[in-house]
Design a protein around this motif. Structure first.
Motif, PDB file in Angstrom:
ATOM      1  N   VAL A  56       0.838  -1.202   0.000  1.00 52.68           N
ATOM      2  CA  VAL A  56       0.000   0.000   0.000  1.00 52.68           C
ATOM      3  C   VAL A  56       0.874   1.254   0.000  1.00 52.68           C
ATOM      4  O   VAL A  56       0.578   2.238  -0.696  1.00 52.68           O
ATOM      5  CB  VAL A  56      -0.950  -0.025   1.210  1.00 52.68           C
ATOM      6  CG1 VAL A  56      -1.675   1.311   1.354  1.00 52.68           C
ATOM      7  CG2 VAL A  56      -1.964  -1.154   1.065  1.00 52.68           C
ATOM      8  N   ARG A  57       1.968   1.215   0.767  1.00 54.53           N
ATOM      9  CA  ARG A  57       2.865   2.381   0.801  1.00 54.53           C
ATOM     10  C   ARG A  57       3.472   2.645  -0.568  1.00 54.53           C
ATOM     11  O   ARG A  57       3.535   3.793  -1.032  1.00 54.53           O
ATOM     12  CB  ARG A  57       3.967   2.156   1.830  1.00 54.53           C
ATOM     13  CG  ARG A  57       4.989   3.282   1.891  1.00 54.53           C
ATOM     14  CD  ARG A  57       5.959   3.089   3.038  1.00 54.53           C
ATOM     15  NE  ARG A  57       6.755   1.879   2.910  1.00 54.53           N
ATOM     16  CZ  ARG A  57       7.875   1.798   2.198  1.00 54.53           C
ATOM     17  NH1 ARG A  57       8.310   2.862   1.521  1.00 54.53           N
ATOM     18  NH2 ARG A  57       8.551   0.676   2.138  1.00 54.53           N
ATOM     19  N   LYS A  60       0.959   4.205  -2.888  1.00 54.49           N
ATOM     20  CA  LYS A  60       0.746   5.624  -2.607  1.00 54.49           C
ATOM     21  C   LYS A  60       1.936   6.462  -3.051  1.00 54.49           C
ATOM     22  O   LYS A  60       1.760   7.562  -3.588  1.00 54.49           O
ATOM     23  CB  LYS A  60       0.478   5.822  -1.116  1.00 54.49           C
ATOM     24  CG  LYS A  60      -0.867   5.273  -0.656  1.00 54.49           C
ATOM     25  CD  LYS A  60      -1.097   5.513   0.826  1.00 54.49           C
ATOM     26  CE  LYS A  60      -2.481   5.011   1.256  1.00 54.49           C
ATOM     27  NZ  LYS A  60      -2.727   5.220   2.711  1.00 54.49           N
ATOM     28  N   GLU A  61       3.150   5.952  -2.837  1.00 59.86           N
ATOM     29  CA  GLU A  61       4.335   6.711  -3.227  1.00 59.86           C
ATOM     30  C   GLU A  61       4.440   6.863  -4.730  1.00 59.86           C
ATOM     31  O   GLU A  61       4.908   7.892  -5.229  1.00 59.86           O
ATOM     32  CB  GLU A  61       5.588   6.027  -2.681  1.00 59.86           C
ATOM     33  CG  GLU A  61       5.753   6.154  -1.177  1.00 59.86           C
ATOM     34  CD  GLU A  61       6.943   5.372  -0.661  1.00 59.86           C
ATOM     35  OE1 GLU A  61       7.303   5.560   0.505  1.00 59.86           O
ATOM     36  OE2 GLU A  61       7.520   4.575  -1.440  1.00 59.86           O
ATOM     37  N   GLN A  63       1.854   7.026  -6.620  1.00 61.34           N
ATOM     38  CA  GLN A  63       0.604   7.707  -6.978  1.00 61.34           C
ATOM     39  C   GLN A  63      -0.355   6.809  -7.754  1.00 61.34           C
ATOM     40  O   GLN A  63      -1.308   7.293  -8.356  1.00 61.34           O
ATOM     41  CB  GLN A  63       0.903   8.981  -7.775  1.00 61.34           C
ATOM     42  CG  GLN A  63       1.760   9.978  -7.005  1.00 61.34           C
ATOM     43  CD  GLN A  63       2.119  11.204  -7.811  1.00 61.34           C
ATOM     44  OE1 GLN A  63       1.688  11.363  -8.957  1.00 61.34           O
ATOM     45  NE2 GLN A  63       2.926  12.057  -7.237  1.00 61.34           N
ATOM     46  N   TRP A  65      -2.129   4.576  -6.192  1.00 63.72           N
ATOM     47  CA  TRP A  65      -3.252   4.441  -5.267  1.00 63.72           C
ATOM     48  C   TRP A  65      -4.365   5.430  -5.607  1.00 63.72           C
ATOM     49  O   TRP A  65      -5.553   5.079  -5.559  1.00 63.72           O
ATOM     50  CB  TRP A  65      -2.767   4.645  -3.843  1.00 63.72           C
ATOM     51  CG  TRP A  65      -3.806   4.414  -2.795  1.00 63.72           C
ATOM     52  CD1 TRP A  65      -4.602   5.352  -2.207  1.00 63.72           C
ATOM     53  CD2 TRP A  65      -4.187   3.156  -2.222  1.00 63.72           C
ATOM     54  NE1 TRP A  65      -5.444   4.776  -1.302  1.00 63.72           N
ATOM     55  CE2 TRP A  65      -5.214   3.431  -1.285  1.00 63.72           C
ATOM     56  CE3 TRP A  65      -3.759   1.852  -2.393  1.00 63.72           C
ATOM     57  CZ2 TRP A  65      -5.804   2.418  -0.545  1.00 63.72           C
ATOM     58  CZ3 TRP A  65      -4.350   0.848  -1.649  1.00 63.72           C
ATOM     59  CH2 TRP A  65      -5.364   1.141  -0.741  1.00 63.72           C
ATOM     60  N   ASP A  66      -3.994   6.669  -5.936  1.00 67.17           N
ATOM     61  CA  ASP A  66      -5.009   7.669  -6.270  1.00 67.17           C
ATOM     62  C   ASP A  66      -5.806   7.268  -7.496  1.00 67.17           C
ATOM     63  O   ASP A  66      -7.010   7.548  -7.586  1.00 67.17           O
ATOM     64  CB  ASP A  66      -4.346   9.034  -6.497  1.00 67.17           C
ATOM     65  CG  ASP A  66      -3.692   9.572  -5.230  1.00 67.17           C
ATOM     66  OD1 ASP A  66      -4.128   9.188  -4.135  1.00 67.17           O
ATOM     67  OD2 ASP A  66      -2.743  10.364  -5.341  1.00 67.17           O
ATOM     68  N   THR A  69      -8.303   4.301  -6.617  1.00 70.72           N
ATOM     69  CA  THR A  69      -9.501   4.682  -5.864  1.00 70.72           C
ATOM     70  C   THR A  69     -10.618   5.191  -6.760  1.00 70.72           C
ATOM     71  O   THR A  69     -11.747   5.355  -6.288  1.00 70.72           O
ATOM     72  CB  THR A  69      -9.152   5.750  -4.824  1.00 70.72           C
ATOM     73  OG1 THR A  69      -8.497   6.851  -5.462  1.00 70.72           O
ATOM     74  CG2 THR A  69      -8.242   5.189  -3.753  1.00 70.72           C
ATOM     75  N   GLN A 637       1.880  12.621   2.113  1.00 67.36           N
ATOM     76  CA  GLN A 637       1.851  12.683   0.650  1.00 67.36           C
ATOM     77  C   GLN A 637       2.216  14.070   0.136  1.00 67.36           C
ATOM     78  O   GLN A 637       2.064  14.350  -1.054  1.00 67.36           O
ATOM     79  CB  GLN A 637       0.462  12.300   0.118  1.00 67.36           C
ATOM     80  CG  GLN A 637       0.226  10.798   0.026  1.00 67.36           C
ATOM     81  CD  GLN A 637       0.063  10.175   1.389  1.00 67.36           C
ATOM     82  OE1 GLN A 637      -0.685  10.667   2.231  1.00 67.36           O
ATOM     83  NE2 GLN A 637       0.767   9.082   1.632  1.00 67.36           N
TER      84      GLN A 637
END
Length: 707
Positions: A56-57, A60-61, A63, A65-66, A69, A637
Motif C-alpha cells: 500500500v505504501r 501511494k508513493e 501515486q 493508489w489515487d 480509488t 503525501q
C-alpha cells in the motif's frame, strides 16, 4: 445410571477427545498446507502478496493508489473496509489483519462475458479467529445483512448477503485458511479441489521459485496463457480472439515478480513454452532473438506494435503443402511468392495506427525486414505484371505506394498471423517492406516517416525503449494514449463504459511493453522464456537516477537544481532504509522514498529556517517546517494540512521552530524563534479572518511572546 458408570463414560469421552486431538496434531496438522492447493485449476491469473502495508505504501508513493480509488471495484472494496472498521470500532482493521500474511487472489472466468475473484487469507492466531467470528456475528445482528450456513459435500459454507442489492459473499475456513468469493461457485470449486489433494497445483511448475526472497518484491503474478484468451474474450470482440490466441501460444504458463518504483511498474519472471503441435513456440523454436531496429520507421501515431524477432521469416508460414489447395492465383505467382519470402528475415511486425475516433477503422500495417530491398522491389514489380495489377503508383515524399494485386499477400508470405489484408498496398522504406490494408493508412504512415515523426527521433520513446530488453522473440508495445480509440472499438459493448470510467488509471502508464526472451539453451529440456512486462509513464521530475559505481549495484539521484540545506531522514514503517526530505536552491521540498525515487515535491515561499521535524499535530502525522514568514505542515503525501500554511505577522521573521510537549488534555504549542533572543508561541487551532481565505491570517492570530 450409576455414578461409577457416568464417571467411566465421561473419562472415556475425554480420552477419545484427547486421542483425536493428538492424532490431528501428529498427522493432519503436522503436514503444512500448501495454499496453492486451494486455488481451482481454471484460474487465469493468481497474485500473491506477503507484505500488504509495504505494498500500500508503494502504491501511494508511486501515486497509483489515487488512480485505483477511482475504479468502481476498489471503491466497493473501500466501502467494505469502512464497514468492517465501523462494526469493529477500530481503524485499519483489515490492513492490520492482513499484515505480512501470504494472501492469494485468483481470477476465474465463470460464464459468458463474466469473471470473478477468489481470495485466500490465512488465520494466524486464536485472536484473529475470534475477530473473524465477531465480525460474522455482528453482520448477523445487522438487519441490512443476512447470514446463513449450508453444507456442500460435507463442508460448511457461510453466506453473507445484502438483500435487495444482489451483493453477497461466500466463504469457508479450511485449516485456518479463509477462502471467500462473491461467486459461490468458486468456493464450491475449492471444496471439490480438496477432494483430490494429490493432483498438481496451478503453481506446480514453479515450486522451486520464490521471488519473495529477492529484494523489494511487492507481489508475484501467475499467468495461465492457455486460458488467457478466454479472459480477454470477456472484454474484447470475438474477431480479436484468434490473433490473441496465436500470440499467447508461445507460452503455457508463467510466473512474474512485481516491483513498484517511481515512474514504472516492472514484472520480471519466467514462462514455460507451449509445446503442443502448431503453437507459435514450435514454429519459432531455435530461432534467434532480435533487436527492435525498426524504431526509425515507426510513426509516433503507432498505437500497438506486435514485433517478432526470428531468423528466416519463412518459418512462420511453414512449408508449402505438396498438393496445393485450389487457388485463383496464376501458377506463375507461387515461385515469386517463395522468392519474396526467402528474402525476408530477422524482423516482422504488425502495427496499428491511432484512429481519430472509435468509429473509424484503425490503419493496419505489416512491416518486414529484408537484406536486399532493391531485389524485393524488383520481385514485387514482376508480381504486379504477372497478376495484371496497375503499374501506376502514388508518391509520398521519397516513397512510392504500389498496388500488389494479390489478396492477403502478407499472409501468403509469412503465415496466417498476418491475415486480414484483403487488398494490400506496399511501399519499400529503407530495409523494410511495408504493407498497408488500404492506401490511406500507408499514406499517413509514410508522411510521418518522411517528416521524421518516428520513435527514434522522440526522446520519450527512446528512453522507454532503453528500459526494455534489447533482444526478444516477441515484443508487444502499447501506447495507451494512441490506443484509446482502438481499445474502445475492440471492446464488447458492455465493457466500454467501464473503460471510460477507469480512463485515469488506464492512462496512468501510457507506455506498456510485454517481451519474451528465449533461453540460450532453448533446445534443452526445462528451458524457459525470460519475460518482462513494463508499465511506464515518462519521467518528468526534479531528479534522474543513475547507477552508482562501476558495478551498478546502487543508484544516485542527480537533481536538476542544486540542493540547499541539510536533509532529514524519515523512518518508514516496514522499510529497512529511511526516506529523505531535502530542499533545493529553487525553494522546492522533495521527498525521496527508501527506493531512491522522488515521490512528491512541494514549492515553498523561501528557504527553510531551523530544521525539518516529523510531528503529529492536532492528531495528524506529517512534517512540520518553517520559512521566514510562514509555518507549514505537510502530510505524508506532501499535501498541506487544513489551516496551513500559517502566515506570520509582518513584524516577525522566524529563525527556528519547535513543538512543546503535549500536556494532559492540552494541544501542543508551536514555538517560533523570532531572532534577537525573542520567542513566540501559538497553537495550530487558530481561526482565519472572516473575510480572507483559510490561509490568510492577521495580527489577531494568537501569537504571544514567550518569557
Amino acid at each position: 445410571m450409576s455414578k461409577k458408570l457416568l464417571v467411566f463414560l465421561t473419562g472415556l469421552f475425554l480420552l477419545a477427545a484427547l486421542a483425536s486431538y493428538v492424532y490431528y496434531r501428529r498427522t493432519v496438522a503436522a503436514v503444512p498446507l500448501d495454499p496453492w492447493a486451494l486455488v481451482p485449476d481454471d484460474a487465469v491469473l493468481v497474485t500473491a502478496t506477503r507484505d500488504q502495508p509495504t505494498l500500500v505504501r508503494h502504491l501511494k508513493e508511486t501515486q497509483v493508489w489515487d488512480n485505483l480509488t477511482t475504479v468502481r471495484y476498489f471503491q466497493n472494496l473501500e466501502n467494505t473496509v469502512a464497514l468492517i472498521d465501523s462494526l469493529t470500532g477500530s481503524r485499519n482493521v483489515v490492513l492490520r489483519f492482513l499484515g505480512r500474511k501470504h494472501v492469494l487472489t485468483s481470477v476465474h472466468v465463470t460464464g459468458p462475458g463474466r469473471f470473478d475473484v477468489l481470495l485466500q487469507v490465512p488465520i494466524g492466531s486464536v485472536r484473529e479467529y475470534r475477530q473473524v467470528r465477531s465480525l460474522v456475528d455482528a453482520l448477523a445482528r445487522d438487519p441490512q445483512f443476512r447470514v446463513r450456513t449450508r453444507d456442500y459435500e460435507g463442508t460448511l459454507l457461510t453466506e453473507i448477503n445484502e438483500p435487495g442489492t444482489g451483493r453477497g459473499l461466500t466463504f469457508l475456513n479450511h485449516r485456518n485458511h479463509l477462502i471467500f468469493s462473491p461467486n459461490p461457485l468458486l468456493v464450491e470449486a475449492v471444496v471439490r479441489r480438496l477432494a483430490g489433494p494429490a493432483q498438481p497445483t496451478v503453481a506446480a511448475d514453479f515450486q522451486g521459485t520464490d521471488f519473495f526472497r529477492l529484494r523489494d518484491v511487492d507481489a508475484t503474478l501467475l499467468i495461465n496463457y492457455r486460458r488467457l484468451p478466454q479472459l480477454l474474450g470477456v472484454f474484447f470482440r470475438a474477431d480479436v480472439g484468434p490473433s490473441i490466441g496465436a500470440l499467447t501460444s508461445l507460452g503455457r504458463n508463467g510466473q512474474l515478480e512485481m516491483k513498484l518504483a517511481g515512474n514504472k511498474v516492472v514484472f520480471n519472471g519466467f514462462v514455460n513454452p507451449e509445446t503442443t503441435a502448431g503453437s507459435l513456440h514450435e514454429r519459432l523454436r531455435g530461432q534467434p532473438a532480435q533487436r527492435l531496429r525498426m524504431a526509425e520507421v515507426l510513426s509516433l501515431r503507432t498505437a500497438l506494435l506486435v514485433h517478432l524477432g526470428l531468423g528466416p521469416a519463412g518459418v512462420l508460414r511453414g512449408p508449402r503443402p505438396a498438393t496445393p489447395r485450389p487457388d485463383t492465383l496464376n501458377p506463375a505467382v507461387l515461385p515469386l511468392l517463395d522468392s519474396l519470402t526467402a528474402g525476408l528475415s530477422q524482423e516482422v511486425a504488425l502495427a496499428y495506427l491511432a484512429p481519430p475516433t472509435a468509429r473509424v477503422k484503425p490503419g493496419r500495417l505489416a512491416l518486414m525486414w529484408c537484406a536486399r530491398p532493391a531485389q524485393q522491389a524488383l520481385l514485387l514489380g514482376q508480381l504486379r505484371r504477372v497478376v495484371g495489377a496497375s503499374p501506376s503508383f502514388e508518391r509520398v515524399g521519397p516513397y512510392q505506394i504500389h498496388q500488389t494485386g494479390v489478396p492477403e499477400l502478407p499472409a501468403r508470405l509469412v503465415g496466417p498471423l498476418f491475415a486480414g489484408f484483403r487488398a494490400p498496398v506496399v511501399a519499400v522504406v529503407g530495409s523494410y517492406l511495408v504493407f498497408g490494408d488500404d492506401a490511406a493508412a500507408l499514406r499517413a504512415w509514410l508522411q510521418d516517416v518522411a517528416a521524421e515523426n518516428v520513435w527514434s527521433r522522440s526522446p520519450t520513446q527512446v528512453a522507454f525503449l532503453q528500459e526494455t530488453q534489447p533482444l526478444a522473440r516477441l515484443s508487444v508495445v502499447l501506447d495507451t494514449r494512441n490506443a484509446w480509440n482502438l481499445l474502445l472499438r475492440g471492446l464488447v459493448e458492455e465493457r466500454r463504459a467501464g473503460l471510460l470510467r477507469n480512463e485515469s488509471l488506464f492512462k496512468r502508464f501510457p507506455q506498456v511493453a510485454l517481451q519474451l526472451v528465449p533461453a540460450a539453451n532453448e533446445q534443452e529440456e526445462g528451458a524457459q522464456y525470460f519475460s518482462q512486462l513494463l508499465l511506464r509513464h515518462p519521467l518528468v521530475g526534479p531528479a534522474v537516477a543513475r547507477p552508482q559505481g562501476s558495478t551498478g549495484t546502487g543508484s544516485v539521484l542527480a537533481f536538476k537544481t542544486p540542493l540547499a540545506g541539510a536533509p532529514l531522514l524519515v523512518p518508514v514503517a516496514g522499510a529497512t532504509r529511511p526516506g529523505v526530505l531535502v530542499q533545493d536552491a529553487a525553494q522546492v521540498l522533495h521527498y525521496v522514498t527508501p527506493e531512491n525515487v522522488v515521490a512528491w515535491s512541494d514549492s515553498l515561499p523561501g528557504p527553510l529556517v531551523g530544521r525539518l521535524q516529523r510531528r503529529t499535530v492536532a492528531g495528524r502525522a506529517g512534517y512540520l517546517l518553517a520559512t521566514a514568514g510562514q509555518l507549514h505542515f505537510l502530510d505524508q503525501q506532501g499535501r498541506p494540512a487544513p489551516q496551513f500554511p500559517l502566515n506570520l505577522p509582518d513584524s516577525v521573521r522566524a529563525t527556528g521552530l519547535s513543538v512543546s510537549p503535549e500536556g494532559a488534555g492540552a494541544a501542543p504549542r508551536l514555538l517560533v524563534a523570532g531572532g534577537a533572543e525573542t520567542c513566540f508561541c501559538t497553537t495550530p487551532t487558530a481561526t482565519p479572518t472572516p473575510t480572507g481565505s483559510p490561509n490568510a491570517w492577521t495580527s489577531t492570530w494568537p501569537l504571544s511572546r514567550c518569557t
